[in-house]
Design a protein around this motif. Structure first.
Motif, PDB file in Angstrom:
ATOM      1  N   LEU A  39       6.795  -3.616   3.198  1.00  0.00           N
ATOM      2  CA  LEU A  39       6.923  -4.641   4.110  1.00  0.00           C
ATOM      3  C   LEU A  39       8.453  -5.385   4.026  1.00  0.00           C
ATOM      4  CD1 LEU A  39       3.479  -6.296   4.268  1.00  0.00           C
ATOM      5  CD2 LEU A  39       4.527  -4.433   5.827  1.00  0.00           C
ATOM      6  N   PHE A  40       9.217  -4.736   3.104  1.00  0.00           N
ATOM      7  CA  PHE A  40      10.269  -5.377   2.577  1.00  0.00           C
ATOM      8  C   PHE A  40      10.201  -6.921   2.396  1.00  0.00           C
ATOM      9  CE2 PHE A  40      12.290  -1.760   4.742  1.00  0.00           C
ATOM     10  CZ  PHE A  40      12.867  -1.340   3.724  1.00  0.00           C
ATOM     11  N   ARG A  41       9.304  -7.328   1.517  1.00  0.00           N
ATOM     12  CA  ARG A  41       8.998  -8.744   0.822  1.00  0.00           C
ATOM     13  C   ARG A  41       9.285  -8.773  -0.587  1.00  0.00           C
ATOM     14  NH1 ARG A  41       3.036 -10.308   2.656  1.00  0.00           N
ATOM     15  NH2 ARG A  41       2.819  -8.845   1.116  1.00  0.00           N
ATOM     16  N   GLU A  42       9.716  -9.844  -1.081  1.00  0.00           N
ATOM     17  CA  GLU A  42      10.107 -10.018  -2.327  1.00  0.00           C
ATOM     18  C   GLU A  42       8.894  -9.802  -3.372  1.00  0.00           C
ATOM     19  OE1 GLU A  42      11.812 -13.552  -3.782  1.00  0.00           O
ATOM     20  OE2 GLU A  42      13.264 -13.978  -1.793  1.00  0.00           O
ATOM     21  N   LYS A  43       7.674  -9.849  -3.012  1.00  0.00           N
ATOM     22  CA  LYS A  43       6.394  -9.556  -3.552  1.00  0.00           C
ATOM     23  C   LYS A  43       6.331  -8.162  -3.840  1.00  0.00           C
ATOM     24  CE  LYS A  43       3.353 -13.329  -2.028  1.00  0.00           C
ATOM     25  NZ  LYS A  43       1.866 -13.352  -1.579  1.00  0.00           N
ATOM     26  N   ASP A  44       7.248  -7.243  -3.206  1.00  0.00           N
ATOM     27  CA  ASP A  44       7.160  -5.885  -3.443  1.00  0.00           C
ATOM     28  C   ASP A  44       8.274  -5.326  -4.444  1.00  0.00           C
ATOM     29  OD1 ASP A  44       5.393  -5.496  -1.483  1.00  0.00           O
ATOM     30  OD2 ASP A  44       6.555  -4.643   0.022  1.00  0.00           O
ATOM     31  N   GLU A  45       9.128  -6.388  -5.029  1.00  0.00           N
ATOM     32  CA  GLU A  45      10.045  -6.061  -5.815  1.00  0.00           C
ATOM     33  C   GLU A  45      10.022  -5.417  -7.152  1.00  0.00           C
ATOM     34  OE1 GLU A  45      13.302  -9.100  -5.746  1.00  0.00           O
ATOM     35  OE2 GLU A  45      13.918  -8.704  -3.707  1.00  0.00           O
ATOM     36  N   ALA A  46       8.715  -6.114  -7.695  1.00  0.00           N
ATOM     37  CA  ALA A  46       8.397  -5.788  -8.993  1.00  0.00           C
ATOM     38  C   ALA A  46       7.706  -4.340  -8.955  1.00  0.00           C
ATOM     39  CB  ALA A  46       7.159  -6.888  -9.550  1.00  0.00           C
ATOM     40  N   ALA A  47       6.899  -3.945  -7.700  1.00  0.00           N
ATOM     41  CA  ALA A  47       6.624  -2.574  -7.808  1.00  0.00           C
ATOM     42  C   ALA A  47       7.796  -1.794  -7.603  1.00  0.00           C
ATOM     43  CB  ALA A  47       5.421  -2.400  -6.490  1.00  0.00           C
ATOM     44  N   LEU A  48       8.700  -1.982  -6.840  1.00  0.00           N
ATOM     45  CA  LEU A  48       9.751  -1.149  -6.478  1.00  0.00           C
ATOM     46  C   LEU A  48      10.773  -0.985  -8.010  1.00  0.00           C
ATOM     47  CD1 LEU A  48      11.722   0.352  -4.909  1.00  0.00           C
ATOM     48  CD2 LEU A  48      13.036  -1.582  -4.270  1.00  0.00           C
ATOM     49  N   ARG A  49      10.528  -1.987  -8.705  1.00  0.00           N
ATOM     50  CA  ARG A  49      11.342  -1.662  -9.989  1.00  0.00           C
ATOM     51  C   ARG A  49      10.459  -0.702 -10.818  1.00  0.00           C
ATOM     52  NH1 ARG A  49      15.233  -5.375 -11.512  1.00  0.00           N
ATOM     53  NH2 ARG A  49      14.985  -7.425 -10.307  1.00  0.00           N
ATOM     54  N   HIS A  50       9.245  -0.824 -10.829  1.00  0.00           N
ATOM     55  CA  HIS A  50       8.598   0.489 -11.679  1.00  0.00           C
ATOM     56  C   HIS A  50       8.578   1.883 -10.974  1.00  0.00           C
ATOM     57  CE1 HIS A  50       7.102  -2.411 -14.671  1.00  0.00           C
ATOM     58  NE2 HIS A  50       6.462  -3.234 -13.720  1.00  0.00           N
ATOM     59  N   ILE A  51       8.562   1.786  -9.817  1.00  0.00           N
ATOM     60  CA  ILE A  51       8.808   3.107  -9.062  1.00  0.00           C
ATOM     61  C   ILE A  51      10.306   3.715  -9.305  1.00  0.00           C
ATOM     62  CG2 ILE A  51       8.988   4.158  -6.802  1.00  0.00           C
ATOM     63  CD1 ILE A  51       6.853   1.797  -5.800  1.00  0.00           C
ATOM     64  N   MET A  52      11.221   2.991  -9.273  1.00  0.00           N
ATOM     65  CA  MET A  52      12.486   3.170  -9.728  1.00  0.00           C
ATOM     66  C   MET A  52      12.645   4.047 -11.054  1.00  0.00           C
ATOM     67  SD  MET A  52      14.125   2.867  -7.041  1.00  0.00           S
ATOM     68  CE  MET A  52      15.825   3.269  -7.428  1.00  0.00           C
ATOM     69  N   GLU A  53      11.724   3.325 -11.982  1.00  0.00           N
ATOM     70  CA  GLU A  53      11.835   3.658 -13.362  1.00  0.00           C
ATOM     71  C   GLU A  53      11.076   5.373 -13.371  1.00  0.00           C
ATOM     72  OE1 GLU A  53       9.388   1.195 -15.627  1.00  0.00           O
ATOM     73  OE2 GLU A  53      10.867  -0.564 -15.576  1.00  0.00           O
ATOM     74  N   ILE A  54      10.283   5.629 -12.577  1.00  0.00           N
ATOM     75  CA  ILE A  54       9.604   6.714 -12.350  1.00  0.00           C
ATOM     76  C   ILE A  54      10.541   7.655 -11.885  1.00  0.00           C
ATOM     77  CG2 ILE A  54       7.857   8.057 -11.112  1.00  0.00           C
ATOM     78  CD1 ILE A  54       6.098   5.610 -10.930  1.00  0.00           C
ATOM     79  N   ALA A  55      11.360   7.070 -10.775  1.00  0.00           N
ATOM     80  CA  ALA A  55      12.484   7.955 -10.217  1.00  0.00           C
ATOM     81  C   ALA A  55      13.608   8.358 -11.219  1.00  0.00           C
ATOM     82  CB  ALA A  55      13.070   7.254  -9.027  1.00  0.00           C
ATOM     83  N   ASP A  56      13.849   7.576 -12.051  1.00  0.00           N
ATOM     84  CA  ASP A  56      14.616   7.856 -13.108  1.00  0.00           C
ATOM     85  C   ASP A  56      14.227   8.873 -13.991  1.00  0.00           C
ATOM     86  OD1 ASP A  56      16.650   5.971 -12.044  1.00  0.00           O
ATOM     87  OD2 ASP A  56      15.790   4.503 -13.557  1.00  0.00           O
ATOM     88  N   LYS A  57      12.775   8.851 -14.126  1.00  0.00           N
ATOM     89  CA  LYS A  57      12.182   9.628 -15.344  1.00  0.00           C
ATOM     90  C   LYS A  57      12.331  11.140 -14.769  1.00  0.00           C
ATOM     91  CE  LYS A  57       9.452  11.279 -18.367  1.00  0.00           C
ATOM     92  NZ  LYS A  57       9.816  11.462 -19.844  1.00  0.00           N
ATOM     93  N   PHE A  58      12.186  11.312 -13.402  1.00  0.00           N
ATOM     94  CA  PHE A  58      12.109  12.709 -12.887  1.00  0.00           C
ATOM     95  C   PHE A  58      13.379  12.948 -12.087  1.00  0.00           C
ATOM     96  CE2 PHE A  58       7.748  11.491 -13.207  1.00  0.00           C
ATOM     97  CZ  PHE A  58       7.140  12.599 -13.785  1.00  0.00           C
ATOM     98  N   ALA A  59      14.699  11.966 -12.138  1.00  0.00           N
ATOM     99  CA  ALA A  59      15.682  12.310 -11.562  1.00  0.00           C
ATOM    100  C   ALA A  59      15.586  12.361 -10.038  1.00  0.00           C
ATOM    101  CB  ALA A  59      16.553  13.190 -12.287  1.00  0.00           C
ATOM    102  N   VAL A  60      14.826  11.800  -9.404  1.00  0.00           N
ATOM    103  CA  VAL A  60      14.794  11.664  -7.931  1.00  0.00           C
ATOM    104  C   VAL A  60      15.087  10.466  -7.172  1.00  0.00           C
ATOM    105  CG1 VAL A  60      13.030  13.658  -8.118  1.00  0.00           C
ATOM    106  CG2 VAL A  60      12.600  11.257  -7.866  1.00  0.00           C
ATOM    107  N   LYS A  61      15.241  10.745  -5.772  1.00  0.00           N
ATOM    108  CA  LYS A  61      15.487   9.455  -4.838  1.00  0.00           C
ATOM    109  C   LYS A  61      14.482   8.891  -4.521  1.00  0.00           C
ATOM    110  CE  LYS A  61      19.369   9.491  -2.537  1.00  0.00           C
ATOM    111  NZ  LYS A  61      20.322   9.696  -1.759  1.00  0.00           N
ATOM    112  N   VAL A  62      14.277   7.489  -4.260  1.00  0.00           N
ATOM    113  CA  VAL A  62      13.092   6.980  -3.675  1.00  0.00           C
ATOM    114  C   VAL A  62      13.513   6.389  -2.404  1.00  0.00           C
ATOM    115  CG1 VAL A  62      11.604   4.820  -3.726  1.00  0.00           C
ATOM    116  CG2 VAL A  62      12.348   5.875  -5.860  1.00  0.00           C
ATOM    117  N   LYS A  63      12.540   6.937  -1.287  1.00  0.00           N
ATOM    118  CA  LYS A  63      12.802   6.473   0.008  1.00  0.00           C
ATOM    119  C   LYS A  63      11.827   5.389   0.230  1.00  0.00           C
ATOM    120  CE  LYS A  63      14.232  11.091   1.337  1.00  0.00           C
ATOM    121  NZ  LYS A  63      13.749  12.241   2.304  1.00  0.00           N
ATOM    122  N   CYS A  64      12.424   4.183   0.798  1.00  0.00           N
ATOM    123  CA  CYS A  64      11.463   2.994   1.057  1.00  0.00           C
ATOM    124  C   CYS A  64      11.408   3.157   2.483  1.00  0.00           C
ATOM    125  CB  CYS A  64      12.194   1.673   0.683  1.00  0.00           C
ATOM    126  SG  CYS A  64      12.802   1.478  -0.926  1.00  0.00           S
TER     127      CYS A  64
END
Length: 286
Positions: free
Chosen positions: A165-190
């Motif tokens: 929903l593009f809220r600040e409450k989603d940012e912590a979740a996004l940080r962890h998702i980006m860590e997963i993306a880095d692990k697998f070397a892929v892009k995250v689509k929001c």
């Protein structure tokens, strides 16, 4: 070492999710805890006029359940061998009580990072018994839960879609998702379904782009088509999505995603696993 909890009823859907969990554990250098639970039957105190038989009935029932557990664990060991994943550390747990209560206790005692569960959602309707356990675990635990559809086969994680929903409450979740993306070397689509034009959303996309400047974040703004569920379903059907990430909220997409669906409900693509994270500052990490 990371730790993954895998509750199972040894159904076909659960066995498929076990194979998925094995591959994921290998990729993430994690150990796998396999949990099977059982509930004692409720008997009358007199048990047809023979109260002395009640303890024996309970004992025989537990013994039968344990024998079933041993048989199926042998099958899972064989499955690990078949996939050449026998080097993934496995711990088997046989516990009395509900799946949710046992999962909560094991998470606390063992320091579990992630739960993986199987669901049968190919036709948009999950299995009534094991599916309800999946929802119960998602509601009741404080770590991420990965739901694996019956037909999903692990083929690496190459496409990640994060509904937001593009809220600040989603940012912590996004940080962890980006860590997963880095692990697998892929892009995250929001992904966000637009009900109307919102300047705040544009501002948040700019903010997130600055937070993650590594060029592995993409924004997908979808015009509403009938409903949010229908719009997302169309997108998933037209694009490869290996991992759908959802933030747990009350009365959110999550409830509509897992409940029985009619024509206008979100029927998850058969190959899409769904990762459910907590809302707020501590979404859980693995």
């Amino acid at each position: 070492m990371r730790k993954i909890l895998f509750p199972t009823d040894f159904s076909n859907a659960a066995n498929n999710a076990f194979a998925y969990a094995l591959h994921l554990a290998k990729e993430m250098d994690a150990s796998l805890y396999v949990l099977n639970t059982y509930m004692q039957p409720v008997l009358s105190a007199t048990h047809a006029g023979q109260p002395e038989l009640v303890p024996e009935v309970y004992e025989n029932y537990e013994l039968h359940q344990f024998e079933n557990f041993k048989k199926h664990t042998a099958d899972l060991h064989q499955m690990a061998d078949d996939y050449n994943l026998s080097n993934v550390p496995l711990t088997f747990l046989f516990e009395e009580g509900t799946v949710v209560a046992n999962a909560q206790r094991i998470i606390e005692n063992e320091g579990i990072h992630l739960i993986v569960m199987g669901t049968n959602r190919a036709d948009g309707v999950i299995d009534k018994i094991f599916g309800s356990n999946t929802l119960g675990v998602i509601r009741g635990v404080k770590v991420p839960v990965l739901s694996v559809p019956k037909e999903a086969k692990y083929d690496g994680i190459k496409e990640i879609l994060f509904t937001t929903l593009f809220r600040e409450k989603d940012e912590a979740a996004l940080r962890h998702i980006m860590e997963i993306a880095d692990k697998f070397a892929v892009k995250v689509k929001c992904a966000h379904v637009l009900k109307d034009k919102n300047i705040d959303i544009i501002a948040m996309t700019d903010r997130w782009q600055k937070m993650f400047p590594q060029d592995n974040l993409e924004f997908v703004l979808l015009d509403m088509d009938q409903s949010i569920e229908h719009t997302l379903n169309k997108y998933i059907e037209q694009h490869r999505v290996d991992l759908l990430c959802v933030v747990k909220r009350n009365k959110s997409l999550l409830e509509r995603l897992f409940k029985s669906s009619m024509s206008n409900r979100l029927r998850m693509h058969a190959n899409t696993a769904t990762l459910v994270l907590q809302e707020g500052d501590d979404p859980g990490a693995f």
